[in-house]
Motif scaffolding. Structure first.
Motif, short mmCIF file in Angstrom:
data_model
loop_
_atom_site.label_atom_id
_atom_site.label_comp_id
_atom_site.label_asym_id
_atom_site.label_seq_id
_atom_site.Cartn_x
_atom_site.Cartn_y
_atom_site.Cartn_z
N LEU A 73 0.84 -1.20 0.00
CA LEU A 73 0.00 0.00 0.00
C LEU A 73 0.87 1.25 0.00
O LEU A 73 1.79 1.37 0.81
CB LEU A 73 -0.89 -0.01 1.24
N ILE A 74 0.58 2.17 -0.93
CA ILE A 74 1.32 3.43 -0.95
C ILE A 74 0.45 4.65 -0.71
O ILE A 74 0.93 5.67 -0.21
CB ILE A 74 2.14 3.61 -2.25
N MET A 75 -0.84 4.58 -1.07
CA MET A 75 -1.71 5.74 -0.89
C MET A 75 -3.13 5.27 -0.63
O MET A 75 -3.57 4.27 -1.19
CB MET A 75 -1.72 6.63 -2.13
N SER A 76 -3.84 6.03 0.17
CA SER A 76 -5.27 5.82 0.36
C SER A 76 -5.95 7.18 0.27
O SER A 76 -5.35 8.21 0.60
CB SER A 76 -5.54 5.18 1.72
N ILE A 77 -7.20 7.18 -0.18
CA ILE A 77 -7.96 8.42 -0.27
C ILE A 77 -9.42 8.09 -0.06
O ILE A 77 -9.92 7.06 -0.53
CB ILE A 77 -7.70 9.16 -1.61
N TYR A 78 -10.12 8.99 0.66
CA TYR A 78 -11.49 8.68 1.06
C TYR A 78 -12.50 9.74 0.63
O TYR A 78 -13.69 9.48 0.59
CB TYR A 78 -11.56 8.52 2.59
N SER A 79 -12.02 10.96 0.36
CA SER A 79 -12.95 12.04 0.02
C SER A 79 -12.47 12.73 -1.25
O SER A 79 -11.28 12.66 -1.62
CB SER A 79 -13.06 13.04 1.17
N ASN A 80 -13.38 13.39 -1.90
CA ASN A 80 -13.06 14.09 -3.15
C ASN A 80 -11.93 15.08 -2.97
O ASN A 80 -11.82 15.74 -1.93
CB ASN A 80 -14.30 14.83 -3.67
N GLY A 81 -11.09 15.16 -3.99
CA GLY A 81 -10.01 16.13 -3.94
C GLY A 81 -8.66 15.43 -4.05
O GLY A 81 -8.57 14.34 -4.56
N ASP A 82 -7.66 16.13 -3.57
CA ASP A 82 -6.29 15.65 -3.67
C ASP A 82 -5.75 15.28 -2.30
O ASP A 82 -6.09 15.90 -1.29
CB ASP A 82 -5.38 16.73 -4.27
N LYS A 83 -4.87 14.30 -2.28
CA LYS A 83 -4.14 13.94 -1.07
C LYS A 83 -2.69 13.73 -1.45
O LYS A 83 -2.40 12.93 -2.34
CB LYS A 83 -4.71 12.67 -0.44
N GLU A 84 -1.82 14.45 -0.79
CA GLU A 84 -0.40 14.42 -1.15
C GLU A 84 0.42 13.73 -0.08
O GLU A 84 0.18 13.88 1.12
CB GLU A 84 0.10 15.87 -1.33
N ASP A 85 1.39 12.95 -0.53
CA ASP A 85 2.33 12.30 0.38
C ASP A 85 3.67 12.23 -0.33
O ASP A 85 3.90 11.36 -1.18
CB ASP A 85 1.85 10.89 0.75
N GLY A 86 4.53 13.18 -0.01
CA GLY A 86 5.83 13.23 -0.68
C GLY A 86 5.67 13.49 -2.16
O GLY A 86 5.02 14.47 -2.56
N ARG A 87 6.23 12.62 -2.98
CA ARG A 87 6.14 12.81 -4.44
C ARG A 87 4.83 12.27 -5.01
O ARG A 87 4.58 12.40 -6.21
CB ARG A 87 7.31 12.11 -5.11
N PHE A 88 4.01 11.66 -4.18
CA PHE A 88 2.78 11.04 -4.63
C PHE A 88 1.56 11.91 -4.30
O PHE A 88 1.46 12.45 -3.20
CB PHE A 88 2.59 9.66 -3.97
N THR A 89 0.66 12.02 -5.27
CA THR A 89 -0.62 12.68 -5.04
C THR A 89 -1.73 11.78 -5.56
O THR A 89 -1.70 11.37 -6.73
CB THR A 89 -0.70 14.04 -5.76
N ALA A 90 -2.68 11.47 -4.69
CA ALA A 90 -3.86 10.74 -5.12
C ALA A 90 -4.99 11.74 -5.32
O ALA A 90 -5.13 12.71 -4.56
CB ALA A 90 -4.26 9.70 -4.07
N GLN A 91 -5.78 11.52 -6.37
CA GLN A 91 -6.90 12.39 -6.67
C GLN A 91 -8.16 11.55 -6.80
O GLN A 91 -8.13 10.48 -7.41
CB GLN A 91 -6.65 13.15 -7.98
N LEU A 92 -9.26 12.05 -6.22
CA LEU A 92 -10.51 11.31 -6.26
C LEU A 92 -11.63 12.22 -6.74
O LEU A 92 -11.77 13.36 -6.26
CB LEU A 92 -10.86 10.77 -4.86
N ASN A 93 -12.42 11.71 -7.66
CA ASN A 93 -13.62 12.40 -8.13
C ASN A 93 -14.75 11.38 -8.13
O ASN A 93 -14.89 10.58 -9.05
CB ASN A 93 -13.40 12.97 -9.53
N LYS A 94 -15.55 11.40 -7.06
CA LYS A 94 -16.60 10.39 -6.92
C LYS A 94 -17.70 10.57 -7.95
O LYS A 94 -18.31 9.61 -8.39
CB LYS A 94 -17.18 10.42 -5.50
N ALA A 95 -17.97 11.81 -8.34
CA ALA A 95 -19.03 12.04 -9.33
C ALA A 95 -18.67 11.38 -10.66
O ALA A 95 -19.53 10.84 -11.36
CB ALA A 95 -19.25 13.54 -9.51
N SER A 96 -17.40 11.43 -11.01
CA SER A 96 -16.93 10.82 -12.25
C SER A 96 -16.43 9.39 -12.04
O SER A 96 -16.04 8.73 -13.02
CB SER A 96 -15.79 11.65 -12.86
#
Lengths: 115, 112
Positions: free
Chosen positions: B46-69
Motif C-alpha cells: 500500500l502506498i496511498m489511500s484516499i477517502y474524500s473528493n479532492g487531492d491527497k499528497e504524500d511526498g512525491r505522490f498525489t492521489a486524486q478522487l472524483n466520486k461524481a466521475s
C-alpha cells in the motif's frame, strides 16, 4: 513488521494432482485472503476467512477449497489441479476493519505451474 | 459485478517527469480507494489511500478522487527509475472481502 509467509515460492504439479498452498501470518490478524494474479486480470479473490473455521467464497472459488484450523494459518487446496489453475497465488492478512484502510499484508506469492 | 479498470500500459516516462496513472470504478457506493505498488516478482504494498473528493499528497505522490466521475488517479512527481513497477488501484465498498476489488494494474517504466 507483519510477516505473511507462503510455504512454497514455486511449484510444478501434474494435472489431477492435489495441491496444498500454505500461508501463515504472525500478527494475530482475524482476516485472511487468497487471491490469484494473472496478467491483464489483476488480483481476483478466491476465498477469504474472518475467523477460525470460517470461510467465505470470493469471486472465483470453483476448483478450490480452503481450511483455517488455526488463526494464523490459512490453506488453499486444489483438489484436482488443472492447467487453467496455473497462476501466481497470493495470500494476505488484515486486521479487523483493515479493508477500510487498505491494510492488506501480502505474502511473497506462490507461482504454480500445472502441466 | 463490481469493476475497477486501469490502462494496462506500459506507461513510459522519462526520469524527472510526472507520471499519471488512472483508474475508474463501477460501484457508486464505493467508500475508500487505494493505490498499491508491486515490483516485479514481489507482492503488492500500500502506498496511498484516499477517502474524500479532492487531492491527497504524500511526498512525491498525489492521489486524486472524483466520486461524481468515479475516477481515481495517482500522480508521481519527479519520477525515478525506482518507481518502475505495476500500480494497482483498489476500491472498497464496505470492508467485506468480495467488495474490495483490485484493478488489473498499470505497468510504469521510468526511463533514465
Amino acid at each position: 513488521d507483519v510477516k505473511v509467509t507462503q510455504s512454497s515460492r514455486y511449484l510444478v504439479k501434474r494435472t489431477g494432482e492435489k495441491v496444498f498452498l500454505e500461508c501463515v501470518q504472525d500478527m494475530d490478524h482475524e482476516n485472511m485472503f487468497w487471491y490469484r494474479q494473472d496478467p491483464g486480470l489483476g488480483l481476483r479473490l478466491i476465498y477469504f476467512s474472518y475467523d477460525v473455521k470460517m470461510k467465505e467464497k470470493g469471486d472465483i472459488p470453483e476448483g478450490y477449497s480452503v481450511s483455517r484450523e488455526k488463526k494464523e494459518r490459512f490453506s488453499l487446496i486444489l483438489e484436482s489441479a488443472s492447467t487453467n489453475q496455473t497462476s501466481m497465488y497470493l495470500c494476505a492478512s488484515s486486521p479487523p476493519g483493515g479493508l477500510d484502510t487498505g491494510e492488506l499484508f501480502f505474502g511473497e506469492g506462490s507461482r504454480l505451474t500445472v502441466l | 459485478q463490481k469493476e475497477v479498470e486501469q490502462n494496462s500500459g506500459p506507461l513510459s516516462v522519462p526520469e524527472g517527469a510526472i507520471a499519471s496513472l488512472n483508474c475508474t470504478y463501477s460501484d457508486r457506493g464505493s467508500q475508500s480507494f487505494f493505490w498499491y505498488r508491486q515490483y516485479s516478482g514481489k507482492s503488492p504494498e500500500l502506498i496511498m489511500s484516499i477517502y474524500s473528493n479532492g487531492d491527497k499528497e504524500d511526498g512525491r505522490f498525489t492521489a486524486q478522487l472524483n466520486k461524481a466521475s468515479q475516477y481515481v488517479s495517482l500522480l508521481i512527481r519527479d519520477s525515478q527509475p525506482s518507481d518502475s513497477a505495476t500500480y494497482l488501484c483498489a476500491v472498497n465498498t464496505d470492508n467485506y472481502g468480495q467488495n474490495f476489488v483490485f484493478g488489473p494494474g498499470t505497468r510504469l517504466s521510468v526511463l533514465p
